[in-house]
Write a protein that holds these residues in place. Structure first.
Motif, PDB file in Angstrom:
ATOM      1  N   ALA A 229       0.809  -1.219   0.000  1.00  0.00           N
ATOM      2  CA  ALA A 229       0.000   0.000   0.000  1.00  0.00           C
ATOM      3  C   ALA A 229       0.842   1.270   0.000  1.00  0.00           C
ATOM      4  CB  ALA A 229      -0.919   0.009   1.222  1.00  0.00           C
ATOM      5  N   TYR A 230       2.073   1.198   0.541  1.00  0.00           N
ATOM      6  CA  TYR A 230       2.813   2.449   0.723  1.00  0.00           C
ATOM      7  C   TYR A 230       3.132   3.112  -0.604  1.00  0.00           C
ATOM      8  CZ  TYR A 230       6.203   5.908   2.043  1.00  0.00           C
ATOM      9  OH  TYR A 230       6.857   7.112   2.204  1.00  0.00           O
ATOM     10  N   LEU A 231       2.860   4.384  -0.651  1.00  0.00           N
ATOM     11  CA  LEU A 231       3.110   5.185  -1.839  1.00  0.00           C
ATOM     12  C   LEU A 231       4.118   6.260  -1.467  1.00  0.00           C
ATOM     13  CD1 LEU A 231       1.937   5.488  -4.780  1.00  0.00           C
ATOM     14  CD2 LEU A 231       0.539   7.325  -3.842  1.00  0.00           C
ATOM     15  N   SER A 232       5.211   6.329  -2.189  1.00  0.00           N
ATOM     16  CA  SER A 232       6.242   7.309  -1.867  1.00  0.00           C
ATOM     17  C   SER A 232       5.689   8.721  -2.009  1.00  0.00           C
ATOM     18  CB  SER A 232       7.451   7.136  -2.791  1.00  0.00           C
ATOM     19  OG  SER A 232       8.473   8.043  -2.433  1.00  0.00           O
ATOM     20  N   VAL A 416      -1.128   9.509  -7.992  1.00  0.00           N
ATOM     21  CA  VAL A 416      -2.557   9.175  -8.059  1.00  0.00           C
ATOM     22  C   VAL A 416      -2.772   7.937  -8.926  1.00  0.00           C
ATOM     23  CG1 VAL A 416      -4.810   9.970  -8.875  1.00  0.00           C
ATOM     24  CG2 VAL A 416      -3.315  11.541  -7.634  1.00  0.00           C
ATOM     25  N   ALA A 417      -2.097   7.909 -10.069  1.00  0.00           N
ATOM     26  CA  ALA A 417      -2.252   6.764 -10.970  1.00  0.00           C
ATOM     27  C   ALA A 417      -1.781   5.473 -10.305  1.00  0.00           C
ATOM     28  CB  ALA A 417      -1.477   7.008 -12.264  1.00  0.00           C
ATOM     29  N   THR A 418      -0.653   5.539  -9.596  1.00  0.00           N
ATOM     30  CA  THR A 418      -0.143   4.349  -8.915  1.00  0.00           C
ATOM     31  C   THR A 418      -1.118   3.866  -7.854  1.00  0.00           C
ATOM     32  OG1 THR A 418       2.148   5.034  -9.299  1.00  0.00           O
ATOM     33  CG2 THR A 418       1.768   3.442  -7.536  1.00  0.00           C
ATOM     34  N   PHE A 419      -1.637   4.805  -7.061  1.00  0.00           N
ATOM     35  CA  PHE A 419      -2.570   4.433  -6.000  1.00  0.00           C
ATOM     36  C   PHE A 419      -3.816   3.773  -6.589  1.00  0.00           C
ATOM     37  CE2 PHE A 419      -6.137   4.893  -3.201  1.00  0.00           C
ATOM     38  CZ  PHE A 419      -5.616   4.713  -1.933  1.00  0.00           C
ATOM     39  N   VAL A 420      -4.399   4.401  -7.610  1.00  0.00           N
ATOM     40  CA  VAL A 420      -5.642   3.889  -8.194  1.00  0.00           C
ATOM     41  C   VAL A 420      -5.431   2.482  -8.755  1.00  0.00           C
ATOM     42  CG1 VAL A 420      -7.285   4.217 -10.087  1.00  0.00           C
ATOM     43  CG2 VAL A 420      -6.624   6.159  -8.654  1.00  0.00           C
ATOM     44  N   ARG A 421      -4.315   2.268  -9.426  1.00  0.00           N
ATOM     45  CA  ARG A 421      -4.072   0.942 -10.013  1.00  0.00           C
ATOM     46  C   ARG A 421      -3.851  -0.117  -8.934  1.00  0.00           C
ATOM     47  NH1 ARG A 421      -0.534   4.127 -14.333  1.00  0.00           N
ATOM     48  NH2 ARG A 421      -2.148   4.400 -15.933  1.00  0.00           N
ATOM     49  N   ARG A 422      -3.121   0.235  -7.877  1.00  0.00           N
ATOM     50  CA  ARG A 422      -2.922  -0.725  -6.785  1.00  0.00           C
ATOM     51  C   ARG A 422      -4.242  -1.036  -6.089  1.00  0.00           C
ATOM     52  NH1 ARG A 422       2.470   1.565  -3.654  1.00  0.00           N
ATOM     53  NH2 ARG A 422       3.973   1.211  -5.328  1.00  0.00           N
ATOM     54  N   GLY A 434     -10.259   0.828 -13.300  1.00  0.00           N
ATOM     55  CA  GLY A 434      -9.312   1.791 -12.755  1.00  0.00           C
ATOM     56  C   GLY A 434      -8.896   2.837 -13.770  1.00  0.00           C
ATOM     57  N   GLU A 435      -8.673   2.410 -15.016  1.00  0.00           N
ATOM     58  CA  GLU A 435      -8.279   3.358 -16.051  1.00  0.00           C
ATOM     59  C   GLU A 435      -9.420   4.327 -16.363  1.00  0.00           C
ATOM     60  OE1 GLU A 435      -5.197   3.674 -17.146  1.00  0.00           O
ATOM     61  OE2 GLU A 435      -4.713   2.055 -15.737  1.00  0.00           O
TER      62      GLU A 435
END
Length: 861
Positions: A229-232, A416-422, A434-435
């Motif tokens: 879950a961690y997002l930099s 945002v894109a990384t979070f949504v896809r994960r 998601g897209e």
């Protein structure tokens, strides 16, 4: 007795490296310049006709490793006796001799990593015949791992082929070698009792903080593994005072690196920005026994997570170090050896993570600051991270105590894109869903403004899936939909399996929750006593036709079913997140017509969202009254708040709208870059129609106008910026180039970047960024942010166009041979300490002047 697990680490690389090198033949000039892997057995020095080391020498090398490890333990603290140490030496010597027997090649060995390579060596050496005890077996395993680590590091340094083809693995090995030396410096000779407790405490930290709560999974919330879950996040300097003027772009650094350059950091962040998530990540990383994470300042350190809401008790003193674990309810606190925390802090091994100064009542914050000051002075040299919402305390609140102040930045487009896809992968949702959400966020200005932090992104994901692609277009509707999802749907689904408790209709839950929220807001509190919550609920029961129930019953039902309340500590109550508290409190403020109270507090940061959401709830006449009071106040902050409120009010008479917009005109064009950001935040797309065009202002003002539009960050802002793409000002051009990450990648590249001179630096953080630049015919100056692969850089950057390359030191690549792929490259800059830029200084950097292509000294592939 000494901690046996640390003995391998206690043998420094300065001692191990010469011993390991003796196991291999000494290479002549150019021996490592090969274009293929080499079998390890062909490199050893104790086989073949020209051997320089005998099998007997291998035993001596093993014996020396054992001797140095035991010497590091200190007199009287050896984990094994002399007889068992001799057996360990024999087993280790036989295992190292396997270097001459295995068929593994150097390239393959580095790819295995030290753990698997150690298993490969030991596979042919059964330990049973040696009769080792528990301590001897552990010592053998630790020394073999240490030797394997240094063997692999030697192989990466010996062979240019391995270093070039196994870049990532070579970096990991190098970082592990560095970690060994760092541990040697930091780990004192701990008693077995201290070492054993630290192991158990580290396991507790990993279990306690190793998951995050993610909204919208499995009808409400679900625990998500932290490493998934961690997002930099990114941190930057706080804004200057209103009279100051700093450049349009503040340097940023990865949030997990904030303690790399400063021992003491005070970090501000808005609700939902990820402060607590960062605290969890730092705690778990520091407690882990994995040392290739690239954060040497956390190696060998002991984390202490201190949520202020839990450790501050009415009438009680803040805890002393020995009471830290008990104060936060740590289940292993009773096993803590006497004086352990103090010994850790005296050794400067503490990472103290003080989360949520804003969650302390105002009258206790001075005491909290004194507590921090006394601890820092009593135990200097430890790492400190203190977090707070922006408005809780004045600027430089801890500056006198030596804390550097930073701010968490909003999530960028890639984040945002990384979070949504994960999120969608975790929810087992189709990738196309998601897209679709990402497309809506990028093309709808209101959603774009909402998707700035993990909390709001999680809500958007959940609602988008729950409503099959339909999303509310404003904050009020979004929160209303989220409440329906969390209160009504969650309650209905749980009723099927949980018949216990008092059923509470949706409307009743909302009424009770907003009474609790408004009490907290009016009293400037983040949490309340449980007894106060029971009184508020009890007083409301007769009007809600629930007088037959006790306040305790209704409160427990609300706590268990709503999912919005929690008890963070015994006898304490708060909202799961401040966002919901502000929304519900604003709703009740409108119902009770507390408009003057709202206006009187509108100059406070913590009331800003409450005022805006009140405008969203208000009826037309009520909204008009609020807007008039704000616009006519003569206070610049309230004037900008009125302008921001136009987007929230459902209906505003044209005369009132004109009145508010006229007040906004006095702030256009902005006087400095801080004012530009404030104007964009308040006015949004509205301000774009008031800003002057490129031919109406001088170059300095044009730069501030551009920065305003960049800060708005919407599709309309991109259209506005297209008008400045041919502006002659270098500051404007630089600002436009730097703004690329804030907008849709491909469209911004086509409509803005393609029209700019290629000399200005642009940031890339993904393969897609590199492809977008390649589609433009390449770029001269590229700054690579974050992790990267050499094959992506060499394969996607237009080689003939690249003249200047800037790399992040947090993600280095060993060697320079790959730079020969770029014949026009003139300089390579490596930012060795990007955090210094956050303090207002230029970052330390290593700048390499690359010779011309025909120079014999140019790096060769």
């Amino acid at each position: 007795m000494v901690d046996v697990t640390a003995l391998g680490a206690r043998v420094a690389s300065s001692a191990v490296t010469p011993l390991v090198r003796r196991l291999f033949v000494r290479d002549g000039p150019g021996a490592g310049l090969v274009d293929r892997p080499v079998r390890i057995s062909a490199l050893v020095s104790f086989r073949g006709e020209k051997r320089t080391v005998t099998p007997k020498d291998v035993e001596k090398i093993a014996g020396e490793l054992v001797r140095r490890a035991l010497a590091a333990a200190g007199p009287g603290e050896e984990p094994v006796g002399a007889a068992e140490a001799a057996v360990v030496k024999d087993a280790l010597a036989r295992t190292l001799a396997r270097l001459g027997e295995i068929t593994v090649e150097d390239y393959e060995a580095v790819g295995l990593g030290p753990e698997r390579f150690a298993r490969e060596l030991s596979a042919g050496v059964p330990l049973a015949p040696y009769g080792l005890g528990e301590g001897g077996t552990l010592l053998y395993e630790r020394l073999l791992h240490t030797a394997s680590l240094h063997i692999l590091n030697f192989l990466t340094q010996r062979s240019t082929y391995v270093a070039r083809r196994q870049t990532v693995q070579a970096q990991q090995v190098a970082r592990l070698v560095q970690a060994v030396d760092v541990l040697l410096e930091r780990l004192p000779s701990r008693s077995a009792e201290d070492a054993g407790f630290e192991e158990r405490y580290a396991d507790h930290i990993a279990a306690r903080y190793g998951t995050l709560t993610i909204y919208g999974l499995d009808a409400g919330t679900r625990e998500w593994p932290l490493d998934t879950a961690y997002l930099s996040l990114e941190a930057t300097r706080p804004r200057a005072g209103r009279g100051g003027s700093r450049g349009p772009e503040y340097p940023t650094v990865a949030a997990e690196q904030v303690l790399a350059g400063h021992d003491q950091v005070f970090l501000r962040g808005v609700a939902g920005s990820g402060k607590t998530t960062l605290v969890q990540w730092l705690a778990v990383t520091a407690a882990s026994r994995v040392y290739d994470h690239g954060l040497p300042h956390l190696i060998g350190q002991v984390p202490f997570v201190l949520p202020m809401r839990r450790i501050v008790r009415p009438g009680a003193e803040l805890p002393l170090p020995g009471d830290f674990l008990r104060a936060v309810g740590c289940p292993v606190a009773g096993e803590q050896p006497p004086g352990w925390v103090e010994r850790v802090l005296r050794a400067r091994r503490g990472v103290l993570l003080v989360d949520g100064i804003d969650e302390v009542a105002g009258d206790r914050r001075a005491a909290a600051r004194r507590w921090l000051r006394e601890l820092v002075r009593a135990f200097p040299g430890n790492l400190w991270l203190v977090t707070s919402r922006p408005s809780a305390v004045p600027e430089e609140w801890l500056a006198a105590e030596g804390f550097s102040e930073l701010v968490l930045a909003p999530m960028g487009r890639e984040g945002v894109a990384t979070f949504v896809r994960r999120w969608h992968r975790a929810a087992d949702a189709p990738e196309a869903v998601g897209e679709s959400l990402l497309g809506a966020v990028r093309t709808t200005s209101e959603l774009n403004r909402l998707a700035t932090n993990p909390l709001m992104c999680g809500m958007l994901c959940a609602l988008h899936r729950d409503r099959r692609g339909f999303l509310p277009q404003d904050r009020r509707s979004l929160y209303e939909a989220a409440l329906t999802m969390l209160l009504e749907r969650r309650d209905r689904e749980r009723e099927l399996d949980d018949p216990d408790g008092t059923p509470l209709p949706y409307a009743v839950q909302v009424q009770l929750l907003q009474k609790l929220a408004w009490w907290l807001i009016r009293n400037g509190r983040q949490e309340m006593d449980r007894a106060e919550a029971l009184r508020i609920v009890g007083r409301a029961l007769p009007a809600l036709s629930l007088a037959a129930n006790s306040g305790e019953e209704i409160y427990l039902a609300l706590l268990l079913r709503s999912g919005l309340l929690r008890e963070p500590a015994e006898e304490r109550v708060d909202f799961l997140h401040r966002t919901f508290q502000d929304y519900l409190g604003a709703r009740l403020a409108v119902e009770e017509m507390d408009f003057d109270l709202l206006v009187d507090h509108a100059d406070r940061d913590e009331w800003e969202d409450v005022v805006l959401l009140a405008l969203a709830h208000a009826r037309p006449k009520e909204a008009e009254y609020l807007l008039r009071r704000l616009a006519d106040s003569g206070d610049p902050r309230r004037t900008l708040l009125a302008a921001a409120g136009l987007r929230y009010a459902a209906e505003v008479a044209p005369e009132m709208r004109g009145r508010v917009e006229q007040g906004l005109v006095t702030h256009v064009p902005p006087g400095d870059f801080d004012a530009a950001r404030e104007l964009a935040r308040a006015g949004g797309d509205l301000v774009l129609g008031l800003l002057p065009g490129p031919g109406e202002v001088d170059s300095r003002t044009a730069a501030r106008v551009v920065h305003t539009a960049v800060s708005v960050g919407s599709e309309a802002a991109l259209e506005f910026l297209r008008r400045f793409r041919d502006h002659p000002s270098s500051v404007v051009q630089q600002s436009l180039a730097a703004a690329w990450p804030q907008f849709d990648r491909d469209r911004y590249a086509r409509e803005v970047l393609a029209h700019l001179p290629r000399q200005w630096s642009v940031d890339v953080s993904s393969v897609d960024d590199l492809r977008a630049l390649a589609a433009l015919g390449g770029w001269e100056h590229i700054r690579v942010r974050g992790a990267y692969r050499v094959e992506d850089l060499t394969g996607l950057i237009v080689a003939d166009r690249l003249a200047h390359l800037t790399l992040d030191a947090a993600h280095p690549v060993e060697g320079l041979a790959w730079l020969s792929a770029f014949p026009g490259l003139r300089t390579v800059t490596v930012l060795t300490d990007p955090d210094t830029a956050l303090a207002g200084r230029a970052p330390d950097r290593v700048k390499v002047q690359v010779p011309s292509a025909d120079s014999p000294s140019r790096p060769q592939g």
